[in-house]
Motif scaffolding. Structure first.
Motif, PDB file in Angstrom:
ATOM      1  N   GLU A 193      35.652 -10.637  -2.003  1.00 27.38           N
ATOM      2  CA  GLU A 193      36.904 -11.391  -2.052  1.00 27.38           C
ATOM      3  C   GLU A 193      37.487 -11.550  -0.649  1.00 27.38           C
ATOM      4  N   ARG A 194      37.462 -10.490   0.121  1.00 24.06           N
ATOM      5  CA  ARG A 194      38.012 -10.540   1.471  1.00 24.06           C
ATOM      6  C   ARG A 194      37.234 -11.539   2.333  1.00 24.06           C
ATOM      7  N   GLU A 195      35.903 -11.516   2.234  1.00 26.73           N
ATOM      8  CA  GLU A 195      35.077 -12.427   3.023  1.00 26.73           C
ATOM      9  C   GLU A 195      35.335 -13.885   2.628  1.00 26.73           C
ATOM     10  N   VAL A 196      35.402 -14.135   1.326  1.00 24.40           N
ATOM     11  CA  VAL A 196      35.592 -15.502   0.847  1.00 24.40           C
ATOM     12  C   VAL A 196      36.935 -16.050   1.298  1.00 24.40           C
ATOM     13  N   LEU A 197      37.983 -15.251   1.162  1.00 23.24           N
ATOM     14  CA  LEU A 197      39.318 -15.724   1.525  1.00 23.24           C
ATOM     15  C   LEU A 197      39.477 -15.914   3.028  1.00 23.24           C
ATOM     16  N   ASN A 198      38.591 -15.297   3.805  1.00 26.69           N
ATOM     17  CA  ASN A 198      38.631 -15.477   5.262  1.00 26.69           C
ATOM     18  C   ASN A 198      37.763 -16.636   5.733  1.00 26.69           C
ATOM     19  N   GLN A 199      37.077 -17.294   4.792  1.00 32.25           N
ATOM     20  CA  GLN A 199      36.208 -18.416   5.134  1.00 32.25           C
ATOM     21  C   GLN A 199      36.790 -19.688   4.516  1.00 32.25           C
ATOM     22  N   PRO A 200      37.486 -20.518   5.295  1.00 30.98           N
ATOM     23  CA  PRO A 200      38.125 -21.707   4.721  1.00 30.98           C
ATOM     24  C   PRO A 200      37.139 -22.733   4.168  1.00 30.98           C
ATOM     25  N   GLY A 201      35.878 -22.681   4.601  1.00 28.49           N
ATOM     26  CA  GLY A 201      34.911 -23.672   4.135  1.00 28.49           C
ATOM     27  C   GLY A 201      34.343 -23.402   2.762  1.00 28.49           C
ATOM     28  N   ILE A 202      34.583 -22.216   2.206  1.00 28.71           N
ATOM     29  CA  ILE A 202      34.017 -21.870   0.897  1.00 28.71           C
ATOM     30  C   ILE A 202      34.876 -22.501  -0.199  1.00 28.71           C
ATOM     31  N   ASP A 203      34.294 -23.436  -0.963  1.00 31.33           N
ATOM     32  CA  ASP A 203      35.062 -24.026  -2.057  1.00 31.33           C
ATOM     33  C   ASP A 203      34.411 -23.860  -3.428  1.00 31.33           C
ATOM     34  N   THR A 204      33.205 -23.271  -3.474  1.00 32.61           N
ATOM     35  CA  THR A 204      32.533 -23.011  -4.751  1.00 32.61           C
ATOM     36  C   THR A 204      32.073 -21.559  -4.769  1.00 32.61           C
ATOM     37  N   ILE A 205      32.359 -20.867  -5.872  1.00 34.49           N
ATOM     38  CA  ILE A 205      32.077 -19.426  -5.968  1.00 34.49           C
ATOM     39  C   ILE A 205      31.293 -19.142  -7.249  1.00 34.49           C
ATOM     40  N   PHE A 206      30.207 -18.396  -7.113  1.00 35.57           N
ATOM     41  CA  PHE A 206      29.413 -17.939  -8.250  1.00 35.57           C
ATOM     42  C   PHE A 206      29.525 -16.420  -8.333  1.00 35.57           C
ATOM     43  N   ILE A 207      29.823 -15.912  -9.528  1.00 31.91           N
ATOM     44  CA  ILE A 207      29.952 -14.473  -9.727  1.00 31.91           C
ATOM     45  C   ILE A 207      29.006 -14.039 -10.841  1.00 31.91           C
ATOM     46  N   ILE A 208      28.111 -13.112 -10.518  1.00 36.43           N
ATOM     47  CA  ILE A 208      27.165 -12.607 -11.513  1.00 36.43           C
ATOM     48  C   ILE A 208      27.774 -11.391 -12.194  1.00 36.43           C
ATOM     49  N   THR A 209      28.104 -11.547 -13.466  1.00 29.84           N
ATOM     50  CA  THR A 209      28.667 -10.445 -14.243  1.00 29.84           C
ATOM     51  C   THR A 209      28.482 -10.741 -15.726  1.00 29.84           C
ATOM     52  N   ASP A 210      28.264  -9.692 -16.515  1.00 24.38           N
ATOM     53  CA  ASP A 210      28.146  -9.856 -17.962  1.00 24.38           C
ATOM     54  C   ASP A 210      29.505  -9.841 -18.649  1.00 24.38           C
ATOM     55  N   SER A 211      30.537  -9.459 -17.922  1.00 26.72           N
ATOM     56  CA  SER A 211      31.857  -9.262 -18.523  1.00 26.72           C
ATOM     57  C   SER A 211      32.734 -10.500 -18.338  1.00 26.72           C
ATOM     58  N   GLU A 212      33.075 -11.158 -19.438  1.00 23.02           N
ATOM     59  CA  GLU A 212      33.987 -12.293 -19.380  1.00 23.02           C
ATOM     60  C   GLU A 212      35.356 -11.843 -18.869  1.00 23.02           C
ATOM     61  N   TYR A 213      35.816 -10.693 -19.343  1.00 20.55           N
ATOM     62  CA  TYR A 213      37.111 -10.160 -18.909  1.00 20.55           C
ATOM     63  C   TYR A 213      37.090  -9.859 -17.409  1.00 20.55           C
ATOM     64  N   GLY A 214      35.998  -9.198 -16.965  1.00 22.71           N
ATOM     65  CA  GLY A 214      35.875  -8.878 -15.547  1.00 22.71           C
ATOM     66  C   GLY A 214      35.824 -10.131 -14.688  1.00 22.71           C
ATOM     67  N   TYR A 215      35.126 -11.148 -15.161  1.00 23.29           N
ATOM     68  CA  TYR A 215      35.032 -12.413 -14.427  1.00 23.29           C
ATOM     69  C   TYR A 215      36.419 -13.036 -14.264  1.00 23.29           C
ATOM     70  N   ARG A 216      37.197 -13.086 -15.348  1.00 22.03           N
ATOM     71  CA  ARG A 216      38.535 -13.673 -15.290  1.00 22.03           C
ATOM     72  C   ARG A 216      39.435 -12.913 -14.303  1.00 22.03           C
ATOM     73  N   ALA A 217      39.279 -11.599 -14.297  1.00 26.63           N
ATOM     74  CA  ALA A 217      40.092 -10.787 -13.379  1.00 26.63           C
ATOM     75  C   ALA A 217      39.704 -11.049 -11.930  1.00 26.63           C
ATOM     76  N   MET A 218      38.396 -11.244 -11.690  1.00 24.78           N
ATOM     77  CA  MET A 218      37.922 -11.406 -10.312  1.00 24.78           C
ATOM     78  C   MET A 218      38.299 -12.752  -9.707  1.00 24.78           C
ATOM     79  N   ILE A 219      38.458 -13.796 -10.517  1.00 28.28           N
ATOM     80  CA  ILE A 219      38.678 -15.128  -9.943  1.00 28.28           C
ATOM     81  C   ILE A 219      40.157 -15.469  -9.773  1.00 28.28           C
ATOM     82  N   LYS A 220      41.063 -14.568 -10.190  1.00 27.76           N
ATOM     83  CA  LYS A 220      42.479 -14.937 -10.244  1.00 27.76           C
ATOM     84  C   LYS A 220      43.083 -15.242  -8.871  1.00 27.76           C
TER      85      LYS A 220
END
Length: 654
Positions: free
Chosen positions: A605-632
């Motif tokens: 998260e820290r790396e992505v937010l420090n890179q203004p050019g990143i506009d698409t994010i893929f997260i590998i996780t089996d948890s729908e709840y965890g995924y929702r928490a991570m992208i907020k």
């Protein structure tokens, strides 16, 4: 059916009458007007990358791909199989089988990098060529770019009966009684997916000849809707006509155009002969006079009653108004037959643009009419609507053949499309940032035209080509004449994708022929030297298929990485990864990032937010709840959950 209904009412047996009424009602519901054809057995696709295992659908490598078996048991090197069509059982070696996918079966595609050409390393714009059966490539493109494609051009097989295309790996010739039904079944499946690719303002252009033009028109009416029909263009591609035609020397092909919802043409540069009409001039520049009275279709008062109103003209003071003037005369839009017509402008528009209008007497009629000053832009860039009849050297079949001959030599490909025609289409249907797809790519004219147009106007249009790698009978005959052996002409070596499409793409971008000599001459109608090539980048992939269980277990990330690159917009060179996966991939040059190990999310998260050019994010996780928490905290960035998003898409597509 009314006479039949009357007869049914006379049936005394109530039970029988109701049963017959029920059957007739079913017939009425199924009755079809317009195109009627016999849907053919679904196409089957060999899955070279999917291992044969229990419950796999397979075919014999030496047999027909649509003769499908199910593997009931594997015992050592042998497989016990049962044929789906009739239940016949057989035992054969596993090595003699190949996994197959029937139409409608979920498949899980990936893209295997084959090659690339990079002639613009400073640019992040990359085109792509995909070697594949185009149906499954379209399934993948629907996942990647559904609703985002601005222009599709295709040149499908014309179904001439001359063994020019295959259905389930068998050539379809003139003696095949289901020839037209097979062709329509093949096209229907692909056009339905093509419609889902188009953006709301997108359009599809389809080249076709008289063998299937009428049927294709009806099929497109059904798929895209009658109201989405744009035009049927007659493209004169043979000035002399085909002398071997029986009765009339055919000189043209058709180009069918359908839109998604609200296609608007960019128009085409104003022809030289039109410029001669701009004879008048005032302080605002050169202009011609166009009648404000509407002509042609929907030009009567009853067609557009709001466009029928009087102008008031004071001849002495030369004052015109849509509001009543003292001592003025009325000017109404009368038609030449004396009936009431209508104006091209509404009353409010006319009031705002009175300074563009001129009043003149009509010769021979002695009455006044109103004309608009139609100015020629000072930079000369005025464009007009394209006509439904295209003729010129740039549209000729000979032009397409000569261009390809310069690059590859003789006999490499039959009837390549002319470069000028594709450029003309793109000028009308695209803007400088459009996404263009051609899934019957053939010799690769569409991408060549995209590069030429980008070079001319500084555009950033992106193109995706799809073509298979088979060799037609005619092409194989030509290659043998050139000295190639049957072993050389295996699909994986000298097929269309690798031997023609890719070679043309590389040579045209680098500005040389297949032997490395600089290309001679300029592109037709331009000052661009062919030897200068293009500042362009293209990646070449082969479509393969994955085992969904391996994907779900996260064992095939390496194979899926190019798919993620496509999903993020094909920006920058396609990244690679070895078998030792890192916990995350931050790829600012490609504008996307992937979290592979969710334990490292805080760092990610820290790396992505420090890179203004990143506009698409893929997260590998089996948890729908965890995924929702991570992208907020990622705001308006586009996010996807892997591998759920990928697996669910192709399960639904199947």
């Amino acid at each position: 059916m009314s006479a039949l209904d009357e007869l049914i009412r006379e049936i005394a047996d109530e039970n029988l009458r109701r049963r017959i009424e029920k059957e007739i009602a079913a017939l009425k519901r199924s009755k079809k007007f317009g195109l009627v054809f016999e849907p053919q057995n679904p196409e089957c696709t060999p899955l070279y990358d999917v291992p044969v295992k229990k419950k796999s659908l397979v075919a014999l490598k030496a047999g027909k791909v649509d003769d499908v078996y199910c593997v009931m048991k594997i015992d050592g090197d042998n497989a016990n199989c049962i044929r789906l069509a009739d239940g016949e059982q057989m035992i054969c070696r596993v090595d003699d089988l190949i996994s197959v996918a029937q139409f409608g079966t979920p498949i899980y595609p990936y893209l295997q990098p084959i090659d690339s050409v990079c002639n613009a390393p400073e640019s992040n714009l990359w085109h792509a060529l995909i070697e594949s059966d185009n149906y499954h490539a379209l399934q993948l493109l629907k996942y990647l770019y559904g609703g985002k494609v601005d222009c599709i051009y295709i040149d499908p097989p014309y179904n001439t009966g001359a063994r020019d295309w295959k259905y389930n790996n068998d050539y379809v010739d003139a003696s095949n009684e289901y020839r037209h039904s097979k062709w329509l079944s093949m096209m229907e499946r692909r056009l339905k997916l093509a419609k889902e690719l188009l953006s709301d303002s997108g359009a599809i252009f389809i080249s076709i000849d008289d063998n299937e033009q009428a049927r294709l028109k009806l099929l497109c009416d059904e798929i895209f809707g009658v109201n989405s029909f744009v035009a049927n263009i007659a493209v004169i591609n043979n000035f002399k006509g085909r002398s071997d035609d029986k009765y009339i020397a055919t000189a043209h092909e058709s180009l069918l155009i359908y839109c998604k919802k609200n296609f608007v043409t960019n128009g085409v540069p104003i022809p030289e002969e039109y410029l001669k009409e701009y004879k008048l001039e005032d302080e605002n520049g050169k202009y011609r006079l166009q009648g404000l009275r509407k002509r042609g279709a929907n030009s009567r008062r009853e067609d557009r009653p709001n466009m029928f109103y009087p102008f008031f003209y004071d001849e002495k003071s030369d004052v015109l108004s849509v509001d009543e003037l003292p001592d003025s005369i009325e000017i109404l839009p009368h038609l030449s037959d004396g009936n009431d017509g209508c104006w091209r402008w509404g009353k409010d528009t006319a009031r705002e643009r009175l300074d563009e209008l001129v009043v003149q007497k009509v010769k021979g009629r002695g009455e006044f009419d109103i004309f608009q000053k139609d100015y020629l832009p000072k930079d000369g860039t005025r464009r007009v609507k394209p006509k439904s009849f295209w003729m010129g050297t740039e549209f000729s079949a000979e032009s397409g053949t000569l261009t390809l001959k310069k690059i590859l030599g003789k006999g490499f490909f039959n009837t390549p499309k002319p470069l000028g025609m594709l450029k003309y289409i793109l000028q009308q249907a695209t803007n400088k940032n459009s996404l263009i797809v051609d899934f019957f790519a053939g010799s690769g004219t569409t991408l060549h035209a995209v590069n030429l147009l980008n070079a001319e106007d500084g555009g950033q249009r992106r193109c995706i080509l799809v073509t298979n790698n088979e060799v037609s009978d005619a092409e194989e005959k030509s290659l043998r004449k050139q000295g190639f052996t049957p072993a050389d002409i295996e699909w994986q070596k000298l097929g269309v994708a690798r031997y023609v499409t890719w070679q043309r793409t590389v040579c045209s971008i680098e500005g040389h022929d297949i032997n490395g000599a600089p290309l001679k001459g300029n592109y037709l109608g331009t000052d661009f030297a062919m030897a200068d090539g293009f500042k362009a980048n293209v990646a070449f992939f082969k479509l393969g298929f994955l085992d969904k269980d391996f994907v779900a277990l996260g064992r095939q990330f390496k194979e899926l990485l190019p798919v993620l690159w496509f999903k993020a917009g094909c920006r920058g060179k396609c990244p690679t990864v070895d078998e030792n996966l890192p916990p995350m991939m931050i790829l600012p040059a490609n504008n996307f990032a992937v979290l592979i190990d969710e334990k490292f999310f805080a760092d990610f998260e820290r790396e992505v937010l420090n890179q203004p050019g990143i506009d698409t994010i893929f997260i590998i996780t089996d948890s729908e709840y965890g995924y929702r928490a991570m992208i907020k905290n990622f705001g308006d960035k586009t996010t996807y959950q892997l591998y759920r998003d990928y697996l669910e898409n192709f399960r639904i597509s199947g």
